[in-house]
Write an enzyme that holds these catalytic residues in place. Structure first.
Site, mmCIF file in Angstrom:
data_model
loop_
_atom_site.group_PDB
_atom_site.id
_atom_site.type_symbol
_atom_site.label_atom_id
_atom_site.label_comp_id
_atom_site.label_asym_id
_atom_site.label_seq_id
_atom_site.Cartn_x
_atom_site.Cartn_y
_atom_site.Cartn_z
ATOM 1 N N GLU A 226 -36.743 -28.591 3.376
ATOM 2 C CA GLU A 226 -37.432 -29.690 2.679
ATOM 3 C C GLU A 226 -36.450 -30.613 1.958
ATOM 4 O O GLU A 226 -36.693 -31.030 0.820
ATOM 5 C CB GLU A 226 -38.458 -29.129 1.694
ATOM 6 C CG GLU A 226 -39.528 -28.314 2.375
ATOM 7 C CD GLU A 226 -40.683 -27.918 1.467
ATOM 8 O OE1 GLU A 226 -40.591 -28.157 0.256
ATOM 9 O OE2 GLU A 226 -41.673 -27.376 1.981
ATOM 10 N N GLU B 22 -42.444 -22.544 7.307
ATOM 11 C CA GLU B 22 -43.040 -22.005 6.092
ATOM 12 C C GLU B 22 -44.537 -22.132 6.239
ATOM 13 O O GLU B 22 -45.037 -23.225 6.551
ATOM 14 C CB GLU B 22 -42.571 -22.813 4.882
ATOM 15 C CG GLU B 22 -41.838 -21.972 3.872
ATOM 16 C CD GLU B 22 -41.215 -22.814 2.779
ATOM 17 O OE1 GLU B 22 -40.011 -23.092 2.893
ATOM 18 O OE2 GLU B 22 -41.928 -23.190 1.838
HETATM 19 C C1 GAL Z 1 -42.165 -25.071 -0.279
HETATM 20 C C2 GAL Z 1 -40.717 -24.726 -0.587
HETATM 21 C C3 GAL Z 1 -40.564 -23.332 -1.100
HETATM 22 C C4 GAL Z 1 -41.597 -23.055 -2.139
HETATM 23 C C5 GAL Z 1 -42.951 -23.229 -1.522
HETATM 24 C C6 GAL Z 1 -44.098 -22.891 -2.419
HETATM 25 O O1 GAL Z 1 -42.398 -26.408 -0.370
HETATM 26 O O2 GAL Z 1 -39.941 -24.880 0.550
HETATM 27 O O3 GAL Z 1 -39.275 -23.141 -1.614
HETATM 28 O O4 GAL Z 1 -41.388 -23.922 -3.186
HETATM 29 O O5 GAL Z 1 -43.071 -24.579 -1.166
HETATM 30 O O6 GAL Z 1 -45.319 -23.168 -1.762
#
Ligand code: GAL
Length: 815
Positions: A432, A508
Site C-alpha cells: 500500500e 490482503e
Molecule cells: C491494510 C494494511 C495493513 C493493516 C490493515 C488493517 O490497509 O496494509 O498493514 O493496516 O490494512 O486492515
C-alpha cells in the site's frame, strides 16, 4: 592425498547416514559460529550512564514495561483508513516505551589463535538505527531495523585480550504503523573464518531442470579472499538429502583479492519435490580446499519445485494448481514482544497448519531468517516483503527517511539472505505504498522490480495495492510482475476484464475484527461498528470500512479461478493498530487476528479450518450462558452441509448450506432463537438426515476449578524452548465458564521459568511478565521457558476460591 583422504572420510561418514550434528562438528574445524546470547548489559537512557542491567539476546526492552497512552500518540490522517480529518490515535504502535535510545555492551574474547582469521559480527536484525562499536572504534551502522546485516570486525580486535562490543540503537517517534519492538531483538553471531571463505549468504542455488529422472542444480558461490595474492582453490559441492550424499562436483579456480564468483551445475537423480504436503529439503555443503586442505565449509538448503503463475487458471506448484490459503503475519510474538524465539514461531506456524493454511506473507518487512526456514520445513508457501513505505511518507520518521540511501541495500540484503528457500515464491517490494497516488509512482516500483530481477531472476516481484485505480492508472501495478490486491474481492472481475493478461491474487483479505468470546446479537454485519465495551463481535461479521468478512472473500475466491488465492489480515493478533478502536483507550493491540494475541484461537479459526482443511469441522458458537428468554443467534462453522439445532432436546430446525445468501454459503445459522439455560446441541446430518457428529454446549455454573493444557509435554533443555500452557476456568462439571475473569497466579518450579503471560484481551493493560493474569472470557495463557538443565518443569495455576491445577513438562538435552 590429504584432501582426498579427508573427503573420503567425510564421504564414508555421509554414507553411514550420520546426523547433522556430526557434520557440524567436522565443520567447526574450519569455520566457527558463536551465537551471542548471554551476559549482555543494557540500558535505556537518553545519554549513556553507568547503570547497566544484565540481559540475554534476543531482547525487546519495551515488552516488560508499562503501557502508557501517551507513548507515540499519533495525530494523523490515515489515508488508507479513509480518515477525512486527522485523528489522535493512541495505542497505534502498542503504547509500550519502544521509543528512545537503547545501549548494549558485551565482553568478547579472542585468543591469539584467532589471529589471521577473518572475523565478522552478524545481526539478524536490530531495532533500529544500529551503530556498532568494538573497542570504542566505530564498526558500522544499519538503520532499517528489520534487515539482517554483517560487519567485518577483524581490524578492531585485541587478540589475547578483553574486547568491548557496544551496540547503540535508537527508535524515533512517529516511525511505524504497528509495534516495531525495541532492542537487539534477533540473534547476533560471531563468525570466524579463513581469510579465503564463502561470503555471508554466499550461495545462490537454482534448479533450472526438474523432471522425474533428473534435477539440475545450479550453484553460484561467492568467495571472499582477503589475502593479498591470487590463490588456487578447489570448491567441492556436495548435495545431501536426509544427510546422505546424493551428488557432488568439484571445480578449481583462482581467487583474486576481493570477491570471486564460481558457478557449477550438479545433477541430482530422481529429485524429491518440495511442496506444502511434502516439504523435502536438500542441503549443499560447500568446501573450500587449498593445497589439499579444507579451509572453509558453508551450508545451504534448497528444494526442487516449480512455480507457475497464470492469468486465467491460477497458481501451479509442481504442475498442479494450488490456491493460496494464506495469512499475513506481523513479526511480534504477542506476549514475548518482538524478541525472536524460534520455538514460539514454530508453535504459531503449527497452529496455522492445523487450520489448513498453506501460505504466509511476512508483512510488511523482512522477517527473522528462521521464518522462511520454518516455512520450508513445515510446508508453507512464503512471500517475503521488504517495505511498507517508499519515498512518500506514511509516518513522519518512517522508511521515507532512509529510502534514497538504503532501499537498494535493504532489498538486496533480503534477497541474498532468502533466495535459496523453496517455500519462497515472490518478492513483495511494498505494501500500500503511497506512490499509488503519484503521477510517477511506477518509477520506484520499476527500480525495485529491477533489483529483484537482477538478484533473483527465478522469482517474480509483487506488491499489495489498496488503491487499485491509482496503481493501475499510474502504471505501478504494471511495474510489478504479479499485482496483489488488498481488500478488493468485488473488483477482481473488473480488473481481470480490463487486464486479462495480469496474474493476480488477494494480497490482503478480510480484516475482519473480533474479540475472543465476545458475542453481540443479532449476529449481523457490523461495518466499522464501535461498541461501548471496546470489543468486536466473535460472530466474525464486524469489519472496518475498507474490509470484509471471511465469507465475502471466500465467495470471490471460489468464483474466480484466475485469482491465485488470498492472504488473510491477519493470522495472529499483533501489538498496535487496535482498529476500529484507534482513538479509544485502553486498546493497544489488534482485533484482526484469527488467533488472539496470547495464542488462543478465536471462533474464526474454525471458519477458516472448515473451508481450508481436509478435516471434518463442526464448531458451534456462542457459549450457552445468556439471560433467560433473550433472543440469540447460533452459528455453526462447519464443512458439513446440514445440521440440526436442539435446545434442551427440542429441535430448532435443520439448516442446509445454500447460495441464496452470502452467510448461508459457508456457515449454518439459526437466528431468533429464544435462549433457555440448559443444553444447546448441534447435530451434523448426512443427505439421509442421519446424525454424523454432534457438539453439545451446557450452561456453565459458577467457577470451580482450573485446567491447564500444554502444547508439548517434552521439550529441549536449551534455555530457549517455550511451552504454551493455556489455563481455563471451569465449573464443577468441567464446562468452560465463558465470562470468568478471575486473576490466575502462576508458580513455576524446576528446570523452567515463566517467560510471559497473556489473555488475548486487546483492552488489557496488565504486564506481560507478571506471574499472574486475569482470565479473559474464561481463559489465559502462561508461556514457560526451559532452562539449560535437564529435568522437570512444574507449573501450578491457582486462583482464589478455585481448585488449582498443576502440570509437569519434561526437558531433555536432546529430543
Ligand atoms: C491494510 C494494511 C495493513 C493493516 C490493515 C488493517 O490497509 O496494509 O498493514 O493496516 O490494512 O486492515
Amino acid at each position: 592425498m590429504k584432501r582426498h583422504y579427508l573427503i573420503y572420510i567425510i564421504g564414508i561418514l555421509f554414507s553411514m547416514n550420520i546426523g547433522c550434528q556430526k557434520v557440524e562438528k567436522i565443520d567447526r574445524q574450519y569455520r566457527e559460529t558463536i551465537r551471542l546470547t548471554d551476559n549482555w548489559q543494557f540500558q535505556y537512557q537518553d545519554t549513556l550512564s553507568d547503570q547497566w542491567t544484565n540481559v540475554t539476546v534476543p531482547h525487546d526492552w519495551a515488552i516488560s514495561m508499562d503501557f502508557d497512552k501517551t507513548i507515540d500518540m499519533q495525530e494523523v490522517m490515515v489515508l488508507e483508513d479513509g480518515d477525512p480529518v486527522p485523528k489522535l490515535r493512541t495505542g497505534r504502535t502498542g503504547a509500550l516505551p519502544h521509543i528512545g535510545k537503547g545501549f548494549y555492551r558485551k565482553e568478547l574474547n579472542f585468543t591469539n589463535q584467532d589471529k589471521g582469521k577473518k572475523i565478522y559480527i552478524q545481526f539478524d536484525g536490530a531495532m533500529s538505527h544500529a551503530k556498532v562499536y568494538l573497542n570504542k572504534k566505530f564498526v558500522g551502522s544499519w538503520p532499517y531495523g528489520y534487515t539482517s546485516f554483517e560487519f567485518d570486525i577483524t581490524p578492531y580486535i585485541n587478540y589475547g585480550d578483553y574486547n568491548l562490543l557496544e551496540v547503540h540503537l535508537e527508535n524515533k517517534p512517529l516511525s511505524s504503523r504497528w509495534y516495531p519492538g525495541a532492542g537487539i531483538y534477533r540473534n547476533v553471531r560471531i563468525v570466524k573464518t579463513n581469510p579465503i571463505h564463502v561470503k555471508q549468504w554466499g550461495t545462490y542455488i537454482t534448479t533450472p531442470v526438474i523432471n522425474e529422472e533428473e534435477g539440475l542444480v545450479n550453484i553460484e558461490t561467492k568467495i571472499s579472499n582477503s589475502t593479498v595474492k591470487e590463490q588456487k582453490v578447489t570448491l567441492v559441492q556436495t548435495v545431501l538429502f536426509n544427510n546422505e550424499r546424493v551428488a557432488s562436483e568439484e571445480q578449481s579456480l583462482y581467487v583474486q583479492k576481493g570477491e570471486n564468483t564460481s558457478e557449477i551445475k550438479i545433477d541430482v537423480p530422481s529429485p524429491k519435490l518440495w511442496s506444502p504436503d511434502t516439504p523435502n529439503l536438500y542441503k549443499v555443503i560447500t568446501e573450500v580446499v587449498v593445497n589439499n586442505e579444507i579451509i572453509d565449509t558453508f551450508h545451504s538448503e534448497f528444494g526442487f519445485r516449480t512455480i507457475e503463475f497464470t492469468n486465467n487458471d491460477g497458481f501451479f506448484l509442481n504442475g498442479k494448481e494450488l490456491k493460496f490459503k494464506g495469512v499475513c503475519l506481523h513479526h511480534d510474538l504477542g506476549p514475548l514482544g518482538a524478541a525472536h524465539n524460534e520455538s514460539a514461531l514454530r508453535h504459531r506456524l503449527l497452529k496455522l497448519k492445523e487450520m489448513g493454511a498453506n501460505a504466509i506473507r511476512s508483512t510488511h518487512n523482512p522477517s527473522d531468517p528462521s521464518l522462511v526456514r520454518l516455512t520450508d520445513e513445515l510446508g508453507f508457501l512464503f512471500i517475503a516483503e521488504a517495505f511498507d513505505e517508499w519515498e512518500v511518507p506514511k509516518t513522519e520518521n518512517g522508511y521515507n527517511t532512509l529510502w534514497n540511501e538504503w532501499a537498494e541495500k535493504d532489498l538486496a540484503a533480503l534477497i541474498h539472505r532468502d533466495r535459496n528457500h523453496p517455500s519462497l515464491i515472490m518478492w513483495s517490494i511494498g505494501n500500500e505504498i503511497r506512490e499509488q497516488t503519484k503521477k510517477d509512482g511506477a518509477k520506484n516500483a520499476q527500480f525495485l522490480t529491477d533489483i529483484c530481477h537482477r538478484e533473483d531472476p527465478s522469482r517474480p516481484s509483487t506488491a499489495g495495492f489498496n488503491n487499485w485505480k491509482g496503481a493501475i492508472a499510474n502504471g505501478l501495478a504494471d511495474a510489478v510482475d504479479i499485482p496483489g490486491w488488498n481488500y478488493k474481492p468485488n473488483k477482481y472481475e473488473a480488473i481481470h476484464k480490463q487486464h486479462p493478461k495480469w496474474k493476480m491474487y488477494g494480497s490482503e483479505t478480510a480484516s475482519t475484527v473480533s474479540s475472543r468470546g465476545e458475542y453481540f446479537f443479532p449476529a449481523k454485519e457490523g461495518k466499522h461498528k464501535i461498541r461501548p465495551s471496546l470489543h468486536s463481535n466473535s460472530f466474525d461479521m464486524d469489519f472496518p470500512n475498507w474490509a470484509q468478512t471471511p465469507d465475502r472473500e471466500f465467495k470471490a475466491q471460489d468464483k474466480h479461478k484466475f485469482i491465485m488465492g488470498e492472504f488473510v489480515w491477519t493470522g495472529y493478533d499483533y501489538l498496535g493498530e487496535p482498529t476500529p478502536y484507534n482513538e479509544e483507550w485502553p486498546t493497544k493491540s489488534s482485533y484482526f487476528g484469527i488467533i488472539d494475541l496470547a495464542g488462543i484461537p478465536k471462533d474464526r479459526f474454525y471458519l477458516y479450518k472448515s473451508k481450508w482443511s481436509n478435516e471434518k469441522v463442526l464448531h458451534v458458537l456462542p457459549h450457552w450462558n445468556w439471560k433467560e428468554g433473550q433472543t440469540v443467534s447460533v452459528h455453526a462453522y462447519t464443512n458439513y452441509n446440514k445440521a440440526e439445532l436442539f435446545i434442551n432436546g427440542k429441535s430448532m430446525g435443520i439448516k442446509t448450506k445454500n447460495n441464496n445468501s452470502l452467510y448461508d454459503t459457508y456457515r449454518l445459522r439459526w437466528d431468533n432463537i429464544t435462549y433457555h439455560s440448559g443444553e444447546m446441541k448441534v447435530v451434523a446430518l448426512n443427505d439421509q438426515n442421519e446424525a454424523i457428529e454432534e457438539v453439545v454446549k451446557q450452561t456453565a455454573g459458577i467457577p470451580y476449578q482450573l485446567k491447564i493444557e500444554v502444547d508439548r509435554s517434552e521439550v529441549q533443555a536449551n534455555g530457549e524452548e517455550v511451552i504454551y500452557a493455556s489455563v481455563s476456568i471451569l465449573d464443577k462439571n468441567r464446562q468452560l465458564c465463558p465470562k470468568a475473569d478471575q486473576l490466575v497466579t502462576f508458580n513455576v518450579e524446576g528446570q523452567g521459568t515463566l517467560r510471559a503471560v497473556g489473555n488475548g484481551d486487546p483492552t488489557s493493560l496488565e504486564s506481560f511478565v507478571a506471574p499472574k493474569r486475569k482470565a479473559f472470557n474464561g481463559m489465559c495463557m502462561a508461556i514457560l521457558q526451559s532452562t539449560k538443565e535437564e529435568g522437570k518443569i512444574t507449573m501450578t495455576a491457582s486462583s482464589q476460591g478455585l481448585a488449582p491445577a498443576t502440570i509437569t513438562i519434561h526437558t531433555q538435552q536432546t529430543l
